[in-house]
Design an enzyme around this catalytic site. Structure first.
Site, PDB file in Angstrom:
ATOM      1  N   GLU A 501       6.451   7.003 -17.907  1.00  0.00           N
ATOM      2  CA  GLU A 501       5.414   7.085 -16.866  1.00  0.00           C
ATOM      3  C   GLU A 501       5.970   6.754 -15.484  1.00  0.00           C
ATOM      4  O   GLU A 501       5.368   6.019 -14.709  1.00  0.00           O
ATOM      5  CB  GLU A 501       4.223   6.173 -17.219  1.00  0.00           C
ATOM      6  CG  GLU A 501       3.392   6.718 -18.369  1.00  0.00           C
ATOM      7  CD  GLU A 501       1.989   6.140 -18.406  1.00  0.00           C
ATOM      8  OE1 GLU A 501       1.415   5.913 -17.333  1.00  0.00           O
ATOM      9  OE2 GLU A 501       1.487   5.929 -19.507  1.00  0.00           O
ATOM     10  N   GLY A 502       7.122   7.305 -15.175  1.00  0.00           N
ATOM     11  CA  GLY A 502       7.772   7.069 -13.890  1.00  0.00           C
ATOM     12  C   GLY A 502       8.837   6.002 -14.047  1.00  0.00           C
ATOM     13  O   GLY A 502       8.524   4.832 -14.259  1.00  0.00           O
TER      14      GLY A 502
END
Length: 824
Positions: A501-502
């Protein structure tokens, strides 16, 4: 003196007005009064007149719009149009889809902490609490993490059935569609508790409730999509996954090469208008077991079947797994945390337009949709996972450090171990507050794009630090995997949360400050929009108000930074009680520092700032710790400011203050325009850096909290699964703490007898027999020592295996093919 008095008077008036952010007209009136007073006191006449003329010129120039606009605003507008790079469509969408909560106050340089403290205390409903006490507790009791991670590399069928039966996949789906309709806080609490016993289970439950088809359909789906899919997702009939990341589009999700071409094709026996998709995705959680795939792709309409736009943009669609051409690849194997994860592929897969999430009206709006859902998902799943592991790890490791003895002393009494325990306890306290605060922001209706990035980065980063310290404290207990090991899998899985997620490096260096400095700043975004407004007159009007206020705010932040640094943040009125007020005062100073450096950086570097990632990362650290300490102080006040929690609060705060000053000093020493860094240093640090890391006495107090039963320890452990059981070694160790402490006086007496008496027995049981016979201990004390030995053995024991038990069964079952297929 007659010359310097009016100069001093004007400086005092200016500083007073800037500090209190008085209107320019008030400053002019105050300056005029002081200059008149200087004249009456016999100050130098020429100096008074010169300063009065200067004051009048500034006031006229800035107060009268017909003078200010052509002389200041118009040139500034021209400069900004040349200096600022145009916002890309993806950047504009990211800024426009996020909302600003209390983090906006931090960029103002003058945060209103009373507003933060006035937010309602996050609380679960009775139904949500019952779910935690019932199905969540029951699920945790069924979890055997060793079998999940080593034997099955998956959840066993009864766990899958239990999760679906009790609608764990439907926490965010409204009740009208058969879901649980829970708040973000409840979502956070469920994931936190599951993560305290198994990261595989928490990931399995978390993903469908964060970024996935359920949330997207609920927010953007057509009524038909909601009526059909949401009940099926809530009950587990459908298992969702979402395909965003690919081999050539990781953190840069907007560069996805996957595409869909608008065309006609066959669907359920009819010739309909639809899209032919070609895609290659990897790292997709739940993909191997999914029945419904959400897909992000770039949509094209080369034959103008929908309109004149050829490149429609990023679009989201729903693909049933059985759709012809969809290929779900073999599983990835994420670092011995084998949650279901794998690639999905497809070439010229046809779906009708009705399968676009939201229908044709939402075509090309996928990036808007993803930005909102990414922010919400990032706010909960990963921070809550880190919080659950950290809180459980803190109390269990504290109990282990008290029970485990070396050289006749609990290992937790050694100062080196105390340092590690203090880091574990202090960071667990901070990230549990931070993760709860972001969930509360979601429940308030925010789309917390910046706080979610802060929470994701700092919770997962601190979670990895905690896992490392836990491994150091428990030593061999941690490195020998098996059913008795409560920490090894958390250590192995820590990089997963850092990456997904990043990636954390990108989140810190690009997102937190890069997005926060524009989205959350009170004036920057307004000025950027004004500069890019094609209507020159409208842009001039918009810029005039923002720029005028911005100049005053910047002068105020410089004044407040210098004054707070000069006075040690003492001479100010702020929120908080007698204990926490000193913390809020320091945070006011750091907020003024952040606002000042933001203005200087954006003003001096302009569009180049986005490429100065080290500077952005350091200023992002300042913002993050400010936000995190606000969350910590908010929770402390919500809980009634308990006296017992003060060591944890103080450790977390002093650690953050040290990190803030370190980041500020590094930003100034490495400022791209060196002279500006030199000029800013005495404003930010008039006495040099003063904050220090938490000291040994404070660390000793925090470590003692973890190693002794007390209310602060209970509050820290609240919300994690510590019920003792055959498959919960951490829960068992934690349950032993009270009995181990009660037995310690008897143990010391017995050990003293062993050293000072002439004892013939060598083994423990015989020594106890001799101790009772000689009267050194009573029969009841013997039972205490026997129980202490049993619980100590369970605490420190590790597992061993036959060789065949450690072999991968599938490799030897005669069916596995040699070699593996690499996924790009």
């Amino acid at each position: 003196m007659s010359i310097f008095l009016p100069i001093l008077a004007l400086l005092v008036a200016s500083a007073f007005a800037a500090y209190h952010r008085l209107r320019l007209a008030v400053w002019a009136a105050l300056a005029a009064c002081l200059l008149v007073a200087c004249h009456l006191l016999g100050a130098n006449h020429t100096t008074v007149i010169a300063l009065a003329a200067l004051t009048a010129a500034v006031a006229v120039l800035l107060l009268i719009p017909v003078i200010r606009k052509p002389l200041i605003t118009a040139p500034a507008l021209g400069f900004l149009r040349k200096a600022l790079p145009p916002l890309s469509q993806t950047e504009r969408i990211a800024l426009e889809t996020g909302s600003v909560g209390f983090e906006g106050d931090l960029f103002s340089g003058k945060p209103d902490w009373s507003k933060l403290l006035a937010y309602p205390k996050p609380q679960l409903s009775a139904e949500e609490q019952a779910f935690l006490d019932g199905p969540v507790e029951a699920l945790c009791k069924q979890i055997n993490d060793w079998e999940i991670t080593h034997v099955h590399a998956d959840l066993p069928p009864p766990l899958w059935d239990f999760i679906k039966q009790h609608k764990f996949f439907g926490m965010i789906i409204p009740k009208q569609y058969g879901g649980l309709g829970f708040s973000a806080l409840a979502h956070h609490k469920v994931i936190q508790k599951l993560a305290s016993i198994s990261s595989v289970v928490s990931a399995t439950v978390g993903v469908p409730n964060s970024l996935g088809p359920g949330e997207l359909i609920n927010h953007y789906g057509t009524q038909e999509q909601k009526d059909y899919y949401l009940p099926r997702l809530a009950s587990g009939i459908e298992v969702p996954c979402f395909g965003l990341t690919g081999p050539f589009a990781g953190s840069d999700a907007t560069s996805i090469p996957d595409f869909g071409i608008v065309c006609k094709g066959e669907w359920n026996g009819a010739n309909v208008l639809g899209i032919k998709l070609t895609f290659d995705k990897r790292y997709i959680t739940l993909a191997p077991v999914s029945t419904l795939i959400g897909l992000a792709f770039r949509m094209y309409d080369p034959d103008a079947l929908l309109g004149d736009t050829r490149d429609i943009g990023i679009t989201l669609a729903l693909l049933p797994r059985e759709t012809p051409g969809v290929e779900v690849g073999r599983r990835h194997f994420p670092l011995n945390s084998p949650f279901q994860n794998g690639p999905i592929h497809g070439r010229e897969v046809f779906i009708p337009l009705s399968q676009l999430i939201g229908g044709v009206d939402m075509a090309g709006k996928g990036w808007n949709m993803l930005n909102e859902c990414l922010a919400v998902g990032r706010s909960i799943t990963l921070p809550s996972t880190a919080s659950g592991g950290a809180k459980a790890g803190a109390v269990v490791t504290g109990a282990y450090a008290r029970i485990r003895k070396q050289f006749g002393l609990s290992v937790g009494r050694f100062e080196g171990v105390e340092e590690a325990l203090a880091r574990i306890g202090g960071k667990a306290y901070a990230i549990s507050a931070l993760s709860q605060a972001t969930a509360a922001a979601v429940d308030r209706g925010d789309v917390p794009s910046v706080p979610s990035a802060i929470a994701k980065y700092h919770c997962t980063n601190a979670g990895r630090d905690i896992a490392k310290d836990i491994m150091d404290v428990i030593g061999g207990k941690g490195i020998i995997l098996g059913p008795r090991n409560f920490a090894g899998r958390s250590w192995q899985a820590a990089p997963i949360a850092i990456t997904v997620e990043g990636a954390n490096i990108m989140t810190r260096s690009l997102l937190i400050f890069g997005q926060g400095s524009i989205l959350c700043h009170p004036y920057i975004l307004k000025e950027m929009k004004a500069a890019q407004d094609p209507d020159g007159k409208a842009g001039l009007e918009a810029l005039d108000g923002a720029l005028y206020a911005h100049i005053g705010g910047a002068m105020s932040n410089a004044t407040r930074s210098f004054w707070f640094g000069l006075t040690g943040s003492r001479l100010q009125v702020t929120a908080g009680d007698a204990y926490t007020r000193k913390f809020f005062r320091k945070l006011n100073r750091y907020a003024a520092n952040l606002a000042l450096l933001t203005d200087v950086s954006l003003g001096a570097l302009g569009g180049r700032l986005k490429f100065k990632e080290s500077l952005s990362g350091r200023l992002g650290d300042v913002l993050s710790h400010l936000y995190m300490m606000g969350a910590v102080l908010k929770r402390h006040h919500d809980e009634g400011c308990p006296e017992a929690d003060k060591p944890l609060l103080a450790w977390a705060f002093h650690n953050s203050a040290y990190e803030i000053e370190l980041a500020l000093s590094q930003a100034l020493r490495n400022f791209p325009i060196k002279p500006l860094g030199w000029l800013l240093w005495p404003v930010v640090f008039p006495w040099g850096r003063r904050a220090v890391a938490p000291g040994d006495r404070l660390s000793h107090r925090v470590a003692s909290l973890l190693m002794n039963p007390n209310e602060a320890r209970d509050r820290l452990a609240h919300g994690v699964f510590l019920t003792p059981g055959a498959h919960n070694p951490g829960g068992r160790i934690n349950s032993y703490l009270t009995r181990a402490i009660l037995a310690e006086p008897v143990e010391r007496k017995f050990l003293k007898a062993l050293k000072t008496k002439d004892i013939e027995a060598l083994d423990f049981a015989s020594q106890l027999d001799e101790g009772v016979r000689e009267g050194w201990i009573t029969q009841d004390e013997r039972k205490q020592l026997e129980e202490l030995r049993e619980l100590t053995i369970d605490t420190i024991s590790v597992d061993d295996f036959d060789a065949h038990e450690l072999r991968a069964a599938s490799y030897y079952d005669g069916h596995a093919q040699p070699g593996t297929r690499a996924v790009a």
